[in-house]
Write a protein that holds these residues in place. Structure first.
Motif, PDB file in Angstrom:
ATOM      1  N   SER A 169       7.939 -21.588 -37.712  1.00 25.78           N
ATOM      2  CA  SER A 169       7.333 -20.284 -37.981  1.00 25.78           C
ATOM      3  C   SER A 169       6.815 -19.629 -36.705  1.00 25.78           C
ATOM      4  N   PRO A 170       6.950 -18.312 -36.583  1.00 23.78           N
ATOM      5  CA  PRO A 170       6.314 -17.629 -35.453  1.00 23.78           C
ATOM      6  C   PRO A 170       4.805 -17.484 -35.636  1.00 23.78           C
ATOM      7  N   PHE A 171       4.296 -17.860 -36.825  1.00 23.87           N
ATOM      8  CA  PHE A 171       2.887 -17.643 -37.135  1.00 23.87           C
ATOM      9  C   PHE A 171       2.090 -18.928 -37.354  1.00 23.87           C
ATOM     10  N   ILE A 172       2.742 -20.029 -37.742  1.00 19.10           N
ATOM     11  CA  ILE A 172       2.006 -21.290 -37.841  1.00 19.10           C
ATOM     12  C   ILE A 172       1.623 -21.733 -36.432  1.00 19.10           C
ATOM     13  N   LYS A 173       0.350 -21.973 -36.218  1.00 12.42           N
ATOM     14  CA  LYS A 173      -0.115 -22.376 -34.896  1.00 12.42           C
ATOM     15  C   LYS A 173      -0.079 -23.886 -34.735  1.00 12.42           C
ATOM     16  N   GLU A 174      -0.530 -24.607 -35.788  1.00 15.20           N
ATOM     17  CA  GLU A 174      -0.629 -26.059 -35.672  1.00 15.20           C
ATOM     18  C   GLU A 174      -0.627 -26.689 -37.058  1.00 15.20           C
ATOM     19  N   GLN A 175      -0.328 -27.978 -37.075  1.00 17.33           N
ATOM     20  CA  GLN A 175      -0.302 -28.757 -38.317  1.00 17.33           C
ATOM     21  C   GLN A 175      -1.095 -30.040 -38.112  1.00 17.33           C
ATOM     22  N   ILE A 176      -1.871 -30.401 -39.124  1.00 19.85           N
ATOM     23  CA  ILE A 176      -2.516 -31.723 -39.142  1.00 19.85           C
ATOM     24  C   ILE A 176      -2.002 -32.472 -40.358  1.00 19.85           C
ATOM     25  N   ALA A 187      12.825 -11.743 -36.917  1.00 24.57           N
ATOM     26  CA  ALA A 187      14.053 -12.412 -37.354  1.00 24.57           C
ATOM     27  C   ALA A 187      13.765 -13.829 -37.829  1.00 24.57           C
ATOM     28  N   ARG A 188      12.899 -14.539 -37.118  1.00 24.22           N
ATOM     29  CA  ARG A 188      12.590 -15.930 -37.489  1.00 24.22           C
ATOM     30  C   ARG A 188      11.812 -15.972 -38.804  1.00 24.22           C
ATOM     31  N   ALA A 189      10.832 -15.092 -38.946  1.00 29.48           N
ATOM     32  CA  ALA A 189      10.085 -15.037 -40.196  1.00 29.48           C
ATOM     33  C   ALA A 189      10.993 -14.673 -41.363  1.00 29.48           C
ATOM     34  N   THR A 190      11.914 -13.738 -41.143  1.00 27.44           N
ATOM     35  CA  THR A 190      12.844 -13.326 -42.202  1.00 27.44           C
ATOM     36  C   THR A 190      13.722 -14.488 -42.638  1.00 27.44           C
ATOM     37  N   ALA A 231      13.811 -15.967 -46.391  1.00 29.25           N
ATOM     38  CA  ALA A 231      15.067 -16.071 -47.138  1.00 29.25           C
ATOM     39  C   ALA A 231      15.371 -17.508 -47.547  1.00 29.25           C
ATOM     40  N   VAL A 232      15.097 -18.456 -46.644  1.00 28.98           N
ATOM     41  CA  VAL A 232      15.457 -19.863 -46.882  1.00 28.98           C
ATOM     42  C   VAL A 232      14.248 -20.750 -46.553  1.00 28.98           C
ATOM     43  N   PRO A 233      13.257 -20.788 -47.428  1.00 28.06           N
ATOM     44  CA  PRO A 233      12.085 -21.622 -47.143  1.00 28.06           C
ATOM     45  C   PRO A 233      12.391 -23.113 -47.113  1.00 28.06           C
ATOM     46  N   ASN A 234      13.352 -23.554 -47.918  1.00 29.36           N
ATOM     47  CA  ASN A 234      13.787 -24.950 -47.910  1.00 29.36           C
ATOM     48  C   ASN A 234      15.302 -24.979 -47.721  1.00 29.36           C
ATOM     49  N   PRO A 235      15.792 -25.316 -46.512  1.00 27.97           N
ATOM     50  CA  PRO A 235      17.227 -25.209 -46.226  1.00 27.97           C
ATOM     51  C   PRO A 235      18.125 -26.189 -46.979  1.00 27.97           C
ATOM     52  N   LEU A 236      17.551 -27.238 -47.583  1.00 27.75           N
ATOM     53  CA  LEU A 236      18.368 -28.288 -48.178  1.00 27.75           C
ATOM     54  C   LEU A 236      19.287 -27.716 -49.263  1.00 27.75           C
ATOM     55  N   GLU A 264      18.019 -17.544 -34.879  1.00 28.47           N
ATOM     56  CA  GLU A 264      16.781 -18.139 -35.396  1.00 28.47           C
ATOM     57  C   GLU A 264      17.071 -19.102 -36.544  1.00 28.47           C
ATOM     58  N   ALA A 265      17.930 -18.702 -37.472  1.00 26.99           N
ATOM     59  CA  ALA A 265      18.239 -19.550 -38.627  1.00 26.99           C
ATOM     60  C   ALA A 265      18.933 -20.841 -38.204  1.00 26.99           C
ATOM     61  N   LEU A 266      19.913 -20.728 -37.320  1.00 28.62           N
ATOM     62  CA  LEU A 266      20.644 -21.911 -36.872  1.00 28.62           C
ATOM     63  C   LEU A 266      19.720 -22.875 -36.126  1.00 28.62           C
ATOM     64  N   SER A 267      18.760 -22.347 -35.386  1.00 24.11           N
ATOM     65  CA  SER A 267      17.832 -23.214 -34.640  1.00 24.11           C
ATOM     66  C   SER A 267      16.942 -24.018 -35.575  1.00 24.11           C
ATOM     67  N   MET A 268      16.831 -23.582 -36.843  1.00 25.04           N
ATOM     68  CA  MET A 268      16.016 -24.289 -37.825  1.00 25.04           C
ATOM     69  C   MET A 268      16.850 -25.126 -38.781  1.00 25.04           C
ATOM     70  N   GLY A 269      18.147 -25.252 -38.499  1.00 24.69           N
ATOM     71  CA  GLY A 269      19.002 -26.076 -39.338  1.00 24.69           C
ATOM     72  C   GLY A 269      19.442 -25.414 -40.627  1.00 24.69           C
ATOM     73  N   ILE A 270      19.338 -24.095 -40.702  1.00 23.69           N
ATOM     74  CA  ILE A 270      19.775 -23.376 -41.892  1.00 23.69           C
ATOM     75  C   ILE A 270      21.291 -23.200 -41.856  1.00 23.69           C
ATOM     76  N   ASP A 271      21.931 -23.463 -42.987  1.00 23.87           N
ATOM     77  CA  ASP A 271      23.383 -23.309 -43.122  1.00 23.87           C
ATOM     78  C   ASP A 271      23.680 -21.832 -43.357  1.00 23.87           C
ATOM     79  N   ILE A 272      23.996 -21.109 -42.284  1.00 24.51           N
ATOM     80  CA  ILE A 272      24.200 -19.663 -42.371  1.00 24.51           C
ATOM     81  C   ILE A 272      25.447 -19.258 -41.605  1.00 24.51           C
TER      82      ILE A 272
END
Length: 314
Positions: A49-56, A167-170, A174-179, A196-204
């Motif tokens: 995400s372009p907006f998630i800063k961090e995860q715990i 583009a990355r957020a879109t 569109a594909v929150p879970n690529p599986l 952006e989609a391909l960099s996240m493993g989305i089949d597009i």
């Protein structure tokens, strides 16, 4: 996705991006919040995400910091090094905010209760501590790598292309879970969404009716080391079925596309995709409904004085 563990996510966005950030948050996690911090059992790589800063990834939780201090004594790292980060984003009221000095004290106290060697510069393990909903949470910390930032420097570009953050957020909306999801960008232009989609493993896959633009999209994808199909052809010739399509509608200011042709784009998309995310500078709700889609969510993505609508449809 992982429904075994629980996670804390923090978000960062400008005022102009808040609406887009919220739509992406709803798409990825099914929830929205004003505080820019959420707890979820969904595991998302923060760099998606372009907006998630961090995860715990939560290991321990308690009502007080003393509860956490007792629990972290179970951590044994042997010869490994570690670092503890106090996550500044939380849901505390302004009068209850924790000062910089107190945050450093908490980090040191936690470090003294963990069996291992502290290393603030190059640790083997990074842990985070955060407060949310009146409770304290401690766990494995991951920071967003801002992969999208590298994609801003494309070898082929043009002025009206989408920004990489939008583009990355879109793509996430569109594909929150690529599986198992097949996606298409049938008017892909220079390929900003595809990268952006391909960099996240989305089949597009991508498509465009301008052969020079198709070559540019292919060059951009290859430049970043991704592999993706981009074909030359009209949207009317798409025959495969897809789970979702992303349509960046041509701008009237830069395009000779008529309203009738815009409607035709949407009608063809309805034919081969059960879901569509539309990006438009105009309000085209009537056209969307005429094409057979139902609007289920939306936002406004601003960049200074320029606004785009992002509309999710089934």
């Amino acid at each position: 996705m992982n429904n075994m563990n629980q996670f804390i996510y923090t978000f960062a966005c400008s005022d102009d991006e808040r609406s887009l950030c919220s739509l992406e948050m709803r798409s990825l996690f099914g929830i929205d919040t004003e505080s820019l911090i959420i707890k979820s059992d969904i595991s998302i790589d923060p760099s998606r995400s372009p907006f998630i800063k961090e995860q715990i990834e939560i290991m321990y939780e308690g009502d007080t910091m003393s509860d956490i201090l007792k629990q972290v004594e179970d951590i044994v790292l042997d010869d490994s090094t570690f670092k503890v980060i106090f996550v500044k984003i939380n849901d505390l009221a302004s009068e209850n905010k924790i000062s910089y000095g107190d945050r450093r004290i908490i980090e040191r106290d936690l470090g003294m209760h963990i069996e291992g060697e502290a290393d603030v510069h190059n640790p083997d393990h990074v842990f985070g501590i955060v407060t949310l909903g009146g409770r304290w949470y401690f766990g494995k910390y991951r920071l967003n790598d801002a992969v999208w930032f590298l994609h801003m420097k494309k070898p082929r570009n043009y002025s009206i292309a989408l920004g990489t953050r939008l583009a990355r957020a879109t793509a996430n909306i569109a594909v929150p879970n690529p599986l198992g999801v097949k996606a298409i960008d049938p008017c892909c232009g220079i390929g900003t969404v595809l990268v952006e989609a391909l960099s996240m493993g989305i089949d597009i896959v991508g498509r465009d009716f301008n052969p020079q633009i198709v070559q540019g999209a292919r060059a951009n994808i290859a430049h970043f080391g991704y592999v993706g199909e981009v074909t030359y052809g009209d949207i009317a010739d798409v025959s495969e079925m897809y789970d979702v399509a992303i349509i960046d509608m041509p701008y009237n200011l830069f395009s000779t596309t008529t309203p009738e042709e815009q409607l035709s784009l949407l009608q063809h998309t309805r034919r081969f995709a059960s879901k569509v995310v539309i990006i438009t500078i105009e309000t085209i709700d009537d056209m969307i409904h005429e094409a057979g889609f139902t609007i289920i969510d939306r936002c406004v993505a601003k960049k200074r004085s320029f606004s785009r609508q992002v509309i999710v449809c089934n």
